[in-house]
Design a protein around this motif. Structure first.
Motif, PDB file in Angstrom:
ATOM      1  N   TYR A   1      43.911  62.638  69.050  1.00  0.00           N
ATOM      2  CA  TYR A   1      42.569  62.159  69.329  1.00  0.00           C
ATOM      3  C   TYR A   1      42.087  61.168  68.269  1.00  0.00           C
ATOM      4  O   TYR A   1      41.274  60.299  68.556  1.00  0.00           O
ATOM      5  CB  TYR A   1      41.587  63.321  69.429  1.00  0.00           C
ATOM      6  N   GLY A   2      42.584  61.317  67.055  1.00  0.00           N
ATOM      7  CA  GLY A   2      42.199  60.399  65.995  1.00  0.00           C
ATOM      8  C   GLY A   2      42.622  58.971  66.298  1.00  0.00           C
ATOM      9  O   GLY A   2      41.861  58.015  66.085  1.00  0.00           O
ATOM     10  N   ALA A   5      40.358  57.610  69.015  1.00  0.00           N
ATOM     11  CA  ALA A   5      39.035  57.261  68.491  1.00  0.00           C
ATOM     12  C   ALA A   5      39.087  55.945  67.712  1.00  0.00           C
ATOM     13  O   ALA A   5      38.195  55.102  67.829  1.00  0.00           O
ATOM     14  CB  ALA A   5      38.499  58.383  67.610  1.00  0.00           C
ATOM     15  N   SER A   6      40.139  55.770  66.924  1.00  0.00           N
ATOM     16  CA  SER A   6      40.302  54.537  66.156  1.00  0.00           C
ATOM     17  C   SER A   6      40.469  53.330  67.083  1.00  0.00           C
ATOM     18  O   SER A   6      39.859  52.277  66.869  1.00  0.00           O
ATOM     19  CB  SER A   6      41.518  54.678  65.240  1.00  0.00           C
ATOM     20  N   ARG A   8      39.377  53.094  70.128  1.00  0.00           N
ATOM     21  CA  ARG A   8      38.092  52.853  70.798  1.00  0.00           C
ATOM     22  C   ARG A   8      37.136  52.094  69.872  1.00  0.00           C
ATOM     23  O   ARG A   8      36.465  51.162  70.304  1.00  0.00           O
ATOM     24  CB  ARG A   8      37.479  54.181  71.249  1.00  0.00           C
ATOM     25  N   ARG A   9      37.090  52.495  68.597  1.00  0.00           N
ATOM     26  CA  ARG A   9      36.224  51.780  67.648  1.00  0.00           C
ATOM     27  C   ARG A   9      36.638  50.314  67.522  1.00  0.00           C
ATOM     28  O   ARG A   9      35.800  49.417  67.502  1.00  0.00           O
ATOM     29  CB  ARG A   9      36.266  52.466  66.277  1.00  0.00           C
ATOM     30  N   GLU A  29      34.883  51.956  77.483  1.00  0.00           N
ATOM     31  CA  GLU A  29      34.611  53.355  77.169  1.00  0.00           C
ATOM     32  C   GLU A  29      35.422  54.300  78.059  1.00  0.00           C
ATOM     33  O   GLU A  29      35.934  55.314  77.604  1.00  0.00           O
ATOM     34  CB  GLU A  29      33.115  53.668  77.315  1.00  0.00           C
ATOM     35  N   GLN A  33      38.412  57.800  76.576  1.00  0.00           N
ATOM     36  CA  GLN A  33      37.562  58.995  76.579  1.00  0.00           C
ATOM     37  C   GLN A  33      38.135  60.074  75.661  1.00  0.00           C
ATOM     38  O   GLN A  33      39.338  60.339  75.682  1.00  0.00           O
ATOM     39  CB  GLN A  33      37.419  59.541  77.990  1.00  0.00           C
ATOM     40  N   ILE A  34      37.259  60.661  74.896  1.00  0.00           N
ATOM     41  CA  ILE A  34      37.612  61.752  73.999  1.00  0.00           C
ATOM     42  C   ILE A  34      36.810  62.964  74.434  1.00  0.00           C
ATOM     43  O   ILE A  34      35.610  62.859  74.700  1.00  0.00           O
ATOM     44  CB  ILE A  34      37.301  61.378  72.537  1.00  0.00           C
ATOM     45  N   LEU A 173      35.641  61.822  65.502  1.00  0.00           N
ATOM     46  CA  LEU A 173      36.181  61.310  66.760  1.00  0.00           C
ATOM     47  C   LEU A 173      35.171  60.492  67.552  1.00  0.00           C
ATOM     48  O   LEU A 173      35.492  59.966  68.613  1.00  0.00           O
ATOM     49  CB  LEU A 173      36.679  62.474  67.631  1.00  0.00           C
ATOM     50  N   ASP A 174      33.929  60.425  67.037  1.00  0.00           N
ATOM     51  CA  ASP A 174      32.865  59.694  67.717  1.00  0.00           C
ATOM     52  C   ASP A 174      32.679  60.214  69.142  1.00  0.00           C
ATOM     53  O   ASP A 174      32.658  59.471  70.110  1.00  0.00           O
ATOM     54  CB  ASP A 174      33.162  58.197  67.724  1.00  0.00           C
ATOM     55  N   THR A 175      32.586  61.538  69.229  1.00  0.00           N
ATOM     56  CA  THR A 175      32.345  62.178  70.522  1.00  0.00           C
ATOM     57  C   THR A 175      31.186  63.152  70.369  1.00  0.00           C
ATOM     58  O   THR A 175      30.701  63.386  69.269  1.00  0.00           O
ATOM     59  CB  THR A 175      33.613  62.894  71.042  1.00  0.00           C
TER      60      THR A 175
END
Length: 186
Positions: A1-2, A5-6, A8-9, A29, A33-34, A173-175
């Motif tokens: 997931y890391g 997330a990276s 996605r950022r 987005e 998805q996370i 994870l920005d979730t």
């Protein structure tokens, strides 16, 4: 997931720098998805002879179904909980059925926890279920290497640690993170 997330950022940054149509951001987005991070705390199955019922054994299936429905509604994918007999184990099993990640935080050493919070119902299968969860957990944290003393401080500290770890994970994870206290009396 890391990694997700990276990525996605970075996609968001590129999107901003390239001055693309804001309506297209939703497409980005949806590609990255996370799952939601969920913290769970609930009651143990009532000990034999408990005077005021809180979670009688006969309600296990009903509670199991409610937990599964809640996880589906929340779209939970990463869970943090203790692993006491009753709703904690039901939550962790439901997360695994969803192919989610489970993180277990015990308030004190496993042998003491098992004695005080898992193997308290003669003839029940909570111990076997506990063992299976320990094997499948993504992460196991022992909050204190001390023994159980009957003091609530160890459990309070464990709950704070559990909440904090989940909040940090959700932010990393920005979730979205969610704390669920499943403490309904029946």
């Amino acid at each position: 997931y890391g990694d997700l997330a990276s990525t996605r950022r970075n996609a968001r940054l590129l999107f901003t720098v390239m001055d693309l149509d804001p309506g297209q951001m939703q497409r980005i987005e949806s590609c990255f998805q996370i799952p939601r991070v969920v913290v769970f705390a609930g009651h143990m199955i009532d000990s034999p002879g408990r005077l005021q019922p809180r979670f009688p054994q006969r309600l296990e299936k009903q509670v199991q179904q409610k937990i599964a429905a809640l996880l589906k509604r929340l779209d939970a994918g990463i869970g943090y909980s203790c692993a006491a007999c009753g709703s904690d184990i039901l939550f962790l099993e439901a997360m695994l059925k969803r192919k989610g990640e489970v993180n277990i935080i015990l308030p004190f050493i496993m042998s003491e926890f098992r004695k005080t919070s898992v193997d308290i119902h003669p003839g029940a299968n909570w111990g076997k279920r506990f063992d299976q969860l320990m094997k499948r957990a993504s992460r196991l944290v022992i909050a204190s290497e001390n023994r159980a003393t009957g003091c609530v401080v160890a459990h309070e500290y464990s709950n704070l640690l559990k909440d904090g770890l989940a909040i940090l994970r959700a932010k990393m994870l920005d979730t979205e993170g969610r704390v669920e206290r499943f403490q309904k009396r029946y």
